[in-house]
Design a protein around this motif. Structure first.
Motif, PDB file in Angstrom:
ATOM      1  N   LYS A 196      -5.801 -21.624  12.757  1.00  0.00           N
ATOM      2  CA  LYS A 196      -4.982 -20.779  13.636  1.00  0.00           C
ATOM      3  C   LYS A 196      -3.882 -20.065  12.874  1.00  0.00           C
ATOM      4  O   LYS A 196      -2.757 -19.918  13.350  1.00  0.00           O
ATOM      5  N   MET A 197      -4.205 -19.633  11.672  1.00  0.00           N
ATOM      6  CA  MET A 197      -3.270 -18.897  10.823  1.00  0.00           C
ATOM      7  C   MET A 197      -3.924 -17.582  10.408  1.00  0.00           C
ATOM      8  O   MET A 197      -5.145 -17.512  10.249  1.00  0.00           O
ATOM      9  N   PRO A 198      -3.123 -16.518  10.205  1.00  0.00           N
ATOM     10  CA  PRO A 198      -3.704 -15.275   9.670  1.00  0.00           C
ATOM     11  C   PRO A 198      -4.388 -15.551   8.342  1.00  0.00           C
ATOM     12  O   PRO A 198      -3.881 -16.313   7.516  1.00  0.00           O
ATOM     13  N   TYR A 199      -5.536 -14.957   8.120  1.00  0.00           N
ATOM     14  CA  TYR A 199      -6.277 -15.254   6.890  1.00  0.00           C
ATOM     15  C   TYR A 199      -6.746 -14.008   6.145  1.00  0.00           C
ATOM     16  O   TYR A 199      -7.356 -14.108   5.092  1.00  0.00           O
ATOM     17  N   LEU A 200      -6.481 -12.830   6.677  1.00  0.00           N
ATOM     18  CA  LEU A 200      -6.762 -11.602   5.946  1.00  0.00           C
ATOM     19  C   LEU A 200      -5.460 -10.877   5.637  1.00  0.00           C
ATOM     20  O   LEU A 200      -4.512 -10.926   6.422  1.00  0.00           O
ATOM     21  N   LYS A 201      -5.425 -10.194   4.482  1.00  0.00           N
ATOM     22  CA  LYS A 201      -4.219  -9.498   4.035  1.00  0.00           C
ATOM     23  C   LYS A 201      -4.514  -8.009   3.926  1.00  0.00           C
ATOM     24  O   LYS A 201      -5.409  -7.602   3.184  1.00  0.00           O
ATOM     25  N   SER A 202      -3.754  -7.217   4.660  1.00  0.00           N
ATOM     26  CA  SER A 202      -3.936  -5.767   4.615  1.00  0.00           C
ATOM     27  C   SER A 202      -3.289  -5.188   3.359  1.00  0.00           C
ATOM     28  O   SER A 202      -2.556  -5.867   2.631  1.00  0.00           O
ATOM     29  N   CYS A 203      -3.545  -3.906   3.114  1.00  0.00           N
ATOM     30  CA  CYS A 203      -3.069  -3.223   1.908  1.00  0.00           C
ATOM     31  C   CYS A 203      -1.627  -2.755   2.084  1.00  0.00           C
ATOM     32  O   CYS A 203      -1.307  -2.057   3.055  1.00  0.00           O
ATOM     33  N   ASP A 204      -0.740  -3.110   1.157  1.00  0.00           N
ATOM     34  CA  ASP A 204       0.669  -2.748   1.270  1.00  0.00           C
ATOM     35  C   ASP A 204       0.868  -1.238   1.355  1.00  0.00           C
ATOM     36  O   ASP A 204       1.675  -0.746   2.162  1.00  0.00           O
ATOM     37  N   ASP A 205       0.175  -0.480   0.524  1.00  0.00           N
ATOM     38  CA  ASP A 205       0.352   0.980   0.518  1.00  0.00           C
ATOM     39  C   ASP A 205      -0.105   1.591   1.842  1.00  0.00           C
ATOM     40  O   ASP A 205       0.571   2.461   2.406  1.00  0.00           O
ATOM     41  N   ARG A 206      -1.242   1.142   2.347  1.00  0.00           N
ATOM     42  CA  ARG A 206      -1.719   1.668   3.627  1.00  0.00           C
ATOM     43  C   ARG A 206      -0.854   1.174   4.778  1.00  0.00           C
ATOM     44  O   ARG A 206      -0.667   1.886   5.783  1.00  0.00           O
ATOM     45  N   ASP A 207      -0.301  -0.034   4.645  1.00  0.00           N
ATOM     46  CA  ASP A 207       0.643  -0.528   5.652  1.00  0.00           C
ATOM     47  C   ASP A 207       1.840   0.412   5.759  1.00  0.00           C
ATOM     48  O   ASP A 207       2.291   0.755   6.861  1.00  0.00           O
ATOM     49  N   ALA A 208       2.365   0.826   4.607  1.00  0.00           N
ATOM     50  CA  ALA A 208       3.527   1.723   4.585  1.00  0.00           C
ATOM     51  C   ALA A 208       3.184   3.063   5.228  1.00  0.00           C
ATOM     52  O   ALA A 208       3.994   3.640   5.970  1.00  0.00           O
ATOM     53  N   MET A 209       1.972   3.561   4.964  1.00  0.00           N
ATOM     54  CA  MET A 209       1.543   4.822   5.567  1.00  0.00           C
ATOM     55  C   MET A 209       1.442   4.689   7.078  1.00  0.00           C
ATOM     56  O   MET A 209       1.927   5.553   7.830  1.00  0.00           O
ATOM     57  N   ALA A 210       0.818   3.608   7.547  1.00  0.00           N
ATOM     58  CA  ALA A 210       0.673   3.399   8.989  1.00  0.00           C
ATOM     59  C   ALA A 210       2.034   3.228   9.652  1.00  0.00           C
ATOM     60  O   ALA A 210       2.288   3.780  10.730  1.00  0.00           O
ATOM     61  N   ALA A 211       2.911   2.477   8.994  1.00  0.00           N
ATOM     62  CA  ALA A 211       4.255   2.275   9.542  1.00  0.00           C
ATOM     63  C   ALA A 211       5.002   3.603   9.655  1.00  0.00           C
ATOM     64  O   ALA A 211       5.707   3.856  10.637  1.00  0.00           O
ATOM     65  N   GLY A 212       4.861   4.459   8.656  1.00  0.00           N
ATOM     66  CA  GLY A 212       5.514   5.760   8.688  1.00  0.00           C
ATOM     67  C   GLY A 212       5.028   6.606   9.852  1.00  0.00           C
ATOM     68  O   GLY A 212       5.829   7.264  10.546  1.00  0.00           O
ATOM     69  N   LEU A 213       3.706   6.601  10.101  1.00  0.00           N
ATOM     70  CA  LEU A 213       3.156   7.365  11.218  1.00  0.00           C
ATOM     71  C   LEU A 213       3.675   6.836  12.553  1.00  0.00           C
ATOM     72  O   LEU A 213       4.049   7.619  13.444  1.00  0.00           O
ATOM     73  N   LEU A 214       3.707   5.536  12.694  1.00  0.00           N
ATOM     74  CA  LEU A 214       4.158   4.948  13.949  1.00  0.00           C
ATOM     75  C   LEU A 214       5.650   5.166  14.170  1.00  0.00           C
ATOM     76  O   LEU A 214       6.090   5.431  15.304  1.00  0.00           O
ATOM     77  N   ASN A 215       6.446   5.079  13.115  1.00  0.00           N
ATOM     78  CA  ASN A 215       7.887   5.272  13.253  1.00  0.00           C
ATOM     79  C   ASN A 215       8.236   6.680  13.698  1.00  0.00           C
ATOM     80  O   ASN A 215       9.230   6.901  14.402  1.00  0.00           O
ATOM     81  N   ARG A 216       7.402   7.631  13.292  1.00  0.00           N
ATOM     82  CA  ARG A 216       7.651   9.017  13.689  1.00  0.00           C
ATOM     83  C   ARG A 216       7.483   9.215  15.194  1.00  0.00           C
ATOM     84  O   ARG A 216       7.961  10.215  15.753  1.00  0.00           O
TER      85      ARG A 216
ATOM     86  N   ARG B  40      -8.679  -8.662  -1.504  1.00  0.00           N
ATOM     87  CA  ARG B  40      -7.248  -8.962  -1.442  1.00  0.00           C
ATOM     88  C   ARG B  40      -7.001 -10.320  -0.788  1.00  0.00           C
ATOM     89  O   ARG B  40      -6.089 -11.064  -1.174  1.00  0.00           O
ATOM     90  N   SER B  41      -7.808 -10.658   0.195  1.00  0.00           N
ATOM     91  CA  SER B  41      -7.608 -11.880   0.967  1.00  0.00           C
ATOM     92  C   SER B  41      -8.177 -13.121   0.280  1.00  0.00           C
ATOM     93  O   SER B  41      -7.689 -14.235   0.502  1.00  0.00           O
ATOM     94  N   PHE B  42      -9.219 -12.914  -0.544  1.00  0.00           N
ATOM     95  CA  PHE B  42      -9.860 -14.035  -1.245  1.00  0.00           C
ATOM     96  C   PHE B  42      -9.926 -13.712  -2.735  1.00  0.00           C
ATOM     97  O   PHE B  42     -11.016 -13.486  -3.297  1.00  0.00           O
ATOM     98  N   PRO B  43      -8.780 -13.663  -3.415  1.00  0.00           N
ATOM     99  CA  PRO B  43      -8.744 -13.221  -4.821  1.00  0.00           C
ATOM    100  C   PRO B  43      -9.481 -14.140  -5.780  1.00  0.00           C
ATOM    101  O   PRO B  43      -9.814 -13.722  -6.891  1.00  0.00           O
ATOM    102  N   GLN B  44      -9.764 -15.367  -5.369  1.00  0.00           N
ATOM    103  CA  GLN B  44     -10.467 -16.308  -6.245  1.00  0.00           C
ATOM    104  C   GLN B  44     -11.974 -16.047  -6.280  1.00  0.00           C
ATOM    105  O   GLN B  44     -12.703 -16.694  -7.043  1.00  0.00           O
ATOM    106  N   ALA B  45     -12.444 -15.110  -5.465  1.00  0.00           N
ATOM    107  CA  ALA B  45     -13.877 -14.818  -5.394  1.00  0.00           C
ATOM    108  C   ALA B  45     -14.172 -13.400  -5.870  1.00  0.00           C
ATOM    109  O   ALA B  45     -13.283 -12.551  -5.938  1.00  0.00           O
ATOM    110  N   ILE B  46     -15.427 -13.162  -6.195  1.00  0.00           N
ATOM    111  CA  ILE B  46     -15.916 -11.818  -6.514  1.00  0.00           C
ATOM    112  C   ILE B  46     -16.492 -11.242  -5.215  1.00  0.00           C
ATOM    113  O   ILE B  46     -17.392 -11.837  -4.615  1.00  0.00           O
ATOM    114  N   VAL B  47     -15.971 -10.113  -4.769  1.00  0.00           N
ATOM    115  CA  VAL B  47     -16.420  -9.525  -3.501  1.00  0.00           C
ATOM    116  C   VAL B  47     -17.261  -8.287  -3.790  1.00  0.00           C
ATOM    117  O   VAL B  47     -16.837  -7.399  -4.542  1.00  0.00           O
ATOM    118  N   VAL B  48     -18.453  -8.227  -3.208  1.00  0.00           N
ATOM    119  CA  VAL B  48     -19.357  -7.098  -3.427  1.00  0.00           C
ATOM    120  C   VAL B  48     -19.778  -6.519  -2.082  1.00  0.00           C
ATOM    121  O   VAL B  48     -19.842  -7.229  -1.068  1.00  0.00           O
TER     122      VAL B  48
END
Length: 442
Positions: free
Chosen positions: A262-282, A219-227
């Motif tokens: 000095k910039m964020p360089y990894l991108k987390s998963c939107d769906d899992r972000d929503a799940m984590a946010a839901g747990l924390l909001n509760r 997700r963070s480096f879409p121009q590459a093949i990640v294995v």
């Protein structure tokens, strides 16, 4: 019969067999049974006080976080054999663990004074040169530091791969495989340079990492093949014409402090972000702070880096916030100390996307030096690092300016750390008020 059983029999037949005692100590050190290792090293030293016995006991003390004792033992070994480069190297490393950078440099440069020109020319000084990297990096001389750091590739925990391929250089034509080194934290830390390296590729780019990082890196480096084949012995399945360790990239791209993005360089998963946010909001409206209190193993600074959760939370639980565990392996009952555990997100064997998403949704992370620190830094989550002087790499990397929103504390107590956490949360609140006020005036 295994090696331990063989050595036990030798010692049973001759209790003064110092060589068998020393070998048994080394075997137990290798499997992280430091209590057994210490006992047999002491027995070997009492039977025959050799330089090797002093060094072995020093290695055990280093692993237990007893760096002053280790340095004294290395000094004793040096008195017996003042031309043993490996002893000078270990003494220098012990000094680094104690934060004595100048003393460490003296030990690393000592072979040039102790050995004749012929002896020095014939000696293998690669380990000394590689450890000099810590001296330069500690002084923010990144050009020389990263250059010497690369001399350590393939040694210790830095396993070399793709030896049949030439080393990649920026702008070189053809497919290149960038492969990760060591643990999750190191792979995440060094991947900060991948954006630069991928821009300089003149062909397909393949990134080989821990299987748990495949989603996060894809997700963070879409121009590459990640294995996720990093731990497979067979390297012929990856088709490339050149190779480069991710850990070798700073020598190409990070020559001074200003060269870090000095910039964020990894991108987390939107769906899992929503799940984590839901747990924390509760959990309610309080600030959400992630906490991690263990780092490393017995042989790589675990004693220096780790803290007792109960000791920390005796000061931290007075802070008006909810605390969430970021530990990959939880022992005991953190809930008794006011820390919530989501093992279905943070367990060590899981896809790391779950941990990354949880970290991305927190207001603050408080952690000892470990992979969580790098995860938070790469995602841009504000972090307070409960720093440690040792091991040397641990302190060095925490002071490299790769992350924008991190504060590293040294010589801290749970009480002084709690004060800094409160100050950080108050700064967030003030910033939010200013943002809301500006939004209202717009």
């Amino acid at each position: 019969m295994n090696l331990i059983e063989v050595l036990d029999e030798e010692i049973a037949s001759d209790g003064q067999n110092w060589e068998a005692l020393l070998k048994l100590s080394k075997v137990y050190t290798d499997i992280d049974k430091l209590g057994h290792a210490y006992a047999f090293a002491i027995a070997a030293l009492q039977t025959q006080p050799t330089a090797d016995a002093f060094v072995q006991l020093g290695i055990i003390c280093d692993a237990r976080g007893q760096h002053k004792e280790a340095l004294s033992l290395y000094e004793s070994a040096h008195q017996i054999d003042d031309k043993d480069i490996s002893v000078m190297n270990r003494a220098g490393q012990a000094c680094l663990s104690l934060g004595l950078v100048d003393d460490a440099e003296n030990w690393f440069l000592l072979p040039q004074k102790k050995l004749s020109d012929e002896e020095f020319a014939a000696a293998n000084t690669n380990d000394l040169d590689a450890n000099m990297a810590f001296i330069y990096l500690a002084r923010q001389n990144y050009r020389n530091g990263w250059k010497l750091w690369n001399l350590g590739e393939g040694k210790g925990g830095r396993v070399a791969r793709y030896r049949h391929l030439p080393k990649w250089q920026p702008g070189q034509k053809g497919a290149v495989v960038f492969w990760g080194e060591q643990g999750l934290g190191d792979q995440i830390f060094f991947s900060e340079c991948l954006h630069d390296a991928l821009a300089d590729c003149e062909g397909d780019a393949i990134i080989e990492v821990d299987p748990r990082l495949v989603g996060l890196f894809s997700r963070s480096f879409p121009q590459a093949i990640v294995v996720g084949s990093l731990y497979q012995d067979d390297t012929t399945s990856v088709q490339a014409t050149a190779q480069c360790s991710i850990a070798a990239l700073p020598a190409l791209y990070r020559h001074n402090a200003n060269s870090y993005r000095k910039m964020p360089y990894l991108k987390s998963c939107d769906d899992r972000d929503a799940m984590a946010a839901g747990l924390l909001n509760r959990m309610g409206k309080k600030r959400k702070i992630g906490i991690s209190w263990t780092g490393g193993l017995a042989h790589n600074g675990g004693a220096d880096r780790s803290r007792e959760l109960s000791e920390l939370m005796s000061a931290f639980k007075k802070i008006d916030a909810d605390w969430i565990s970021l530990e990959h392996t939880v022992e005991g009952y953190p809930e008794n100390d006011g820390v919530t555990v989501y093992p279905f997100l943070t367990e060590r064997a899981l896809d790391y996307d779950y941990t990354a998403s949880l970290v991305s949704q927190l207001d603050l992370v408080v952690s000892v030096p470990n992979s969580i620190v790098h995860t938070a830094g790469a995602l841009g989550t504000p972090t307070i690092v409960l720093g440690a002087n040792a091991p040397s790499w641990c302190k060095t990397v925490m002071n490299i300016p790769a992350y924008r929103n991190q504060t590293v504390l040294y010589n801290w107590t749970p009480q002084s750390a709690a004060k800094r956490i409160k100050e950080t949360l108050n700064a967030f609140i003030k910033l939010r008020r200013v943002e809301n006020r500006n939004r209202g005036n717009a």
